[in-house]
Enzyme design. Structure first.
Site, PDB file in Angstrom:
ATOM      1  N   PHE A   1       0.379   3.321   0.607  1.00 29.12           N
ATOM      2  CA  PHE A   1      -0.184   3.099   1.933  1.00 29.12           C
ATOM      3  C   PHE A   1      -1.436   2.221   1.750  1.00 29.12           C
ATOM      4  O   PHE A   1      -1.366   1.262   1.002  1.00 29.12           O
ATOM      5  CB  PHE A   1      -0.303   4.433   2.693  1.00 29.12           C
ATOM      6  CG  PHE A   1       1.083   4.812   3.177  1.00 29.12           C
ATOM      7  CD1 PHE A   1       2.062   5.228   2.271  1.00 29.12           C
ATOM      8  CD2 PHE A   1       1.466   4.606   4.486  1.00 29.12           C
ATOM      9  CE1 PHE A   1       3.376   5.439   2.671  1.00 29.12           C
ATOM     10  CE2 PHE A   1       2.764   4.821   4.905  1.00 29.12           C
ATOM     11  CZ  PHE A   1       3.723   5.236   3.992  1.00 29.12           C
TER      12      PHE A   1
ATOM     13  N   SER B   1       6.011  -0.331  -0.785  1.00 30.06           N
ATOM     14  CA  SER B   1       4.933  -0.433   0.205  1.00 30.06           C
ATOM     15  C   SER B   1       5.279   0.267   1.512  1.00 30.06           C
ATOM     16  O   SER B   1       6.445   0.334   1.912  1.00 30.06           O
ATOM     17  CB  SER B   1       4.696  -1.913   0.495  1.00 30.06           C
ATOM     18  OG  SER B   1       3.888  -2.080   1.626  1.00 30.06           O
TER      19      SER B   1
ATOM     20  N   TYR C   1       7.466  -9.888   3.415  1.00 30.22           N
ATOM     21  CA  TYR C   1       6.922  -9.002   2.375  1.00 30.22           C
ATOM     22  C   TYR C   1       7.598  -7.637   2.427  1.00 30.22           C
ATOM     23  O   TYR C   1       8.109  -7.134   1.413  1.00 30.22           O
ATOM     24  CB  TYR C   1       5.401  -8.867   2.555  1.00 30.22           C
ATOM     25  CG  TYR C   1       4.798  -7.829   1.639  1.00 30.22           C
ATOM     26  CD1 TYR C   1       4.575  -8.118   0.304  1.00 30.22           C
ATOM     27  CD2 TYR C   1       4.476  -6.560   2.115  1.00 30.22           C
ATOM     28  CE1 TYR C   1       4.045  -7.159  -0.544  1.00 30.22           C
ATOM     29  CE2 TYR C   1       3.943  -5.596   1.276  1.00 30.22           C
ATOM     30  CZ  TYR C   1       3.734  -5.899  -0.056  1.00 30.22           C
ATOM     31  OH  TYR C   1       3.218  -4.947  -0.882  1.00 30.22           O
TER      32      TYR C   1
ATOM     33  N   LYS D   1      10.183  -5.902  -0.349  1.00 25.27           N
ATOM     34  CA  LYS D   1       9.903  -4.625  -1.021  1.00 25.27           C
ATOM     35  C   LYS D   1      11.098  -3.682  -0.853  1.00 25.27           C
ATOM     36  O   LYS D   1      11.483  -2.956  -1.780  1.00 25.27           O
ATOM     37  CB  LYS D   1       8.615  -3.998  -0.488  1.00 25.27           C
ATOM     38  CG  LYS D   1       7.374  -4.683  -1.000  1.00 25.27           C
ATOM     39  CD  LYS D   1       7.232  -4.472  -2.511  1.00 25.27           C
ATOM     40  CE  LYS D   1       6.157  -5.301  -3.146  1.00 25.27           C
ATOM     41  NZ  LYS D   1       6.096  -5.141  -4.602  1.00 25.27           N
TER      42      LYS D   1
END
Ligand code: UDP
Length: 320
Positions: free
Chosen positions: A169, A117, A141, A145
């Site tokens: 994105f 991400s 988060y 990632k």
């Protein structure tokens, strides 16, 4: 032989499954339906309802199906909410990924495409992010990632796992009306929910240092994102060495205000968005260069912002 798509009943995963089908690559879906939808998985695709933290279920799946490689999208996906749910986020995204990698190693599987991400960058200090822009995640988060990417790399060193991580994105739009973004937290679904309910969409902050004062993001069509996974899987199957990470960005930004105008044009609903205070943690601008992914895995932004809005609205209406 087939590719396993973890999280294949989710908004992005369901598009990945369809992209693989179009490329004549079979898939098997693993999803615990925490945010996915059983009806997003096309008829005829084997579906296993289980969590990636369930080592027994993973071992059984790899024994039951002949798997070539894994696209790993399953995980906790709400960046803002992860701030108040760090343990859930780490359990799903770190422990879950580690268990998946362990089960893959036990089964002798050696190819994985990992869903990463833009959140790994936090608030970038550059206008256009490249893969060498420093990472600085600002939420559990984003942290998880980034740790997922490290797990790929470390397992690659330890076992020869062939891997790449795709940093998405702002993923929007629909490739077909039967799958749409059901997230209760992202811009497109929030605009549409408001319009469907007869409320006025909200803009979080119009005092950013951007041309119209609203945040700028790099919106990418989910069907284009899905196709990039096919490109990555094919490269891994061909034994092509890939970079550890790729940005799936278009190189150009669109403001929240411009998205609102496009929604008004596409839907024919005239509205003046309500201006609300800034949402905590929102960077003013984040736009990425996707050239490395174009070169290596055939990534291309084939859709315009208008078609992203139109396809998302069409799919949302099909589920009204
Ligand atoms: N946003 C907004 N109104 C909404 C939802 C989001 O103005 O109802 C803005 C948000 O502040 C951000 C942009 O839209 O600037 C994209 O937000 P989203 O949550 O979709 O993705 P993010 O970029 O935060 O991952």
């Amino acid at each position: 032989m087939a590719w396993l798509v973890t999280g294949g009943a989710g908004y992005i995963g369901a598009h990945v499954v369809r992209a693989f089908a179009s490329a004549d690559i079979d898939t098997v879906v693993l999803d615990n339906l925490s945010s996915g939808h059983r009806e997003f998985v096309p008829d005829g695709i084997p579906f296993v309802e289980a969590s990636i933290t369930d080592s027994v279920a993973l071992a059984r799946l790899f024994a039951d199906y002949s798997i070539d490689g894994v696209v790993h999208l399953a995980g906790y996906k709400y960046a803002g909410e992860s701030v108040s749910l760090p343990l859930v986020t780490y359990d799903q995204n770190v422990t879950g990924t580690a268990r998946l990698l362990e089960a893959m190693a036990n089964a002798g599987l050696s190819r994985i495409v990992f869903s990463s991400s833009a959140a790994v960058y936090g608030t970038p200090s550059v206008d256009v992010v490249t893969e060498s822009t420093p990472t600085s995640p600002q939420s559990p988060y984003g942290e998880t990632k980034l740790i997922g990417e490290w797990l790929m790399r470390d397992q690659g060193v330890a076992t020869g796992l062939a891997h790449t991580s795709l940093r998405y994105f702002n993923v929007v739009g629909s490739g077909s009306d039967d799958v749409y973004d059901t997230s209760p937290h992202n811009l497109f679904p929030l605009i549409f929910e408001a319009l469907v309910d007869g409320r006025t969409p909200k803009i979080f902050g119009n005092d950013y240092p951007t041309p119209d004062g609203t945040c700028v993001r790099d919106y990418v069509h989910v069907a284009d994102i899905a196709d990039a996974h096919v490109g990555a899987a094919r490269a891994l199957m061909a034994g092509t060495a890939l970079e550890p990470v790729y940005n799936l960005g278009s190189g150009s930004g669109t403001s929240v205000g411009a998205i609102m105008s496009s929604v008004a044009d596409v839907t024919g609903i005239r509205f003046d968005p309500e201006i609300h205070p800034r949402r905590p943690g929102d960077p003013s601008r984040i736009v990425a260069d996707g050239q490395a992914a174009s070169r290596d895995i055939g990534w291309a932004q084939r859709h315009t912002v208008e078609s992203m809005v139109a396809s998302a609205w069409s799919a949302r209406q099909a589920h009204a």
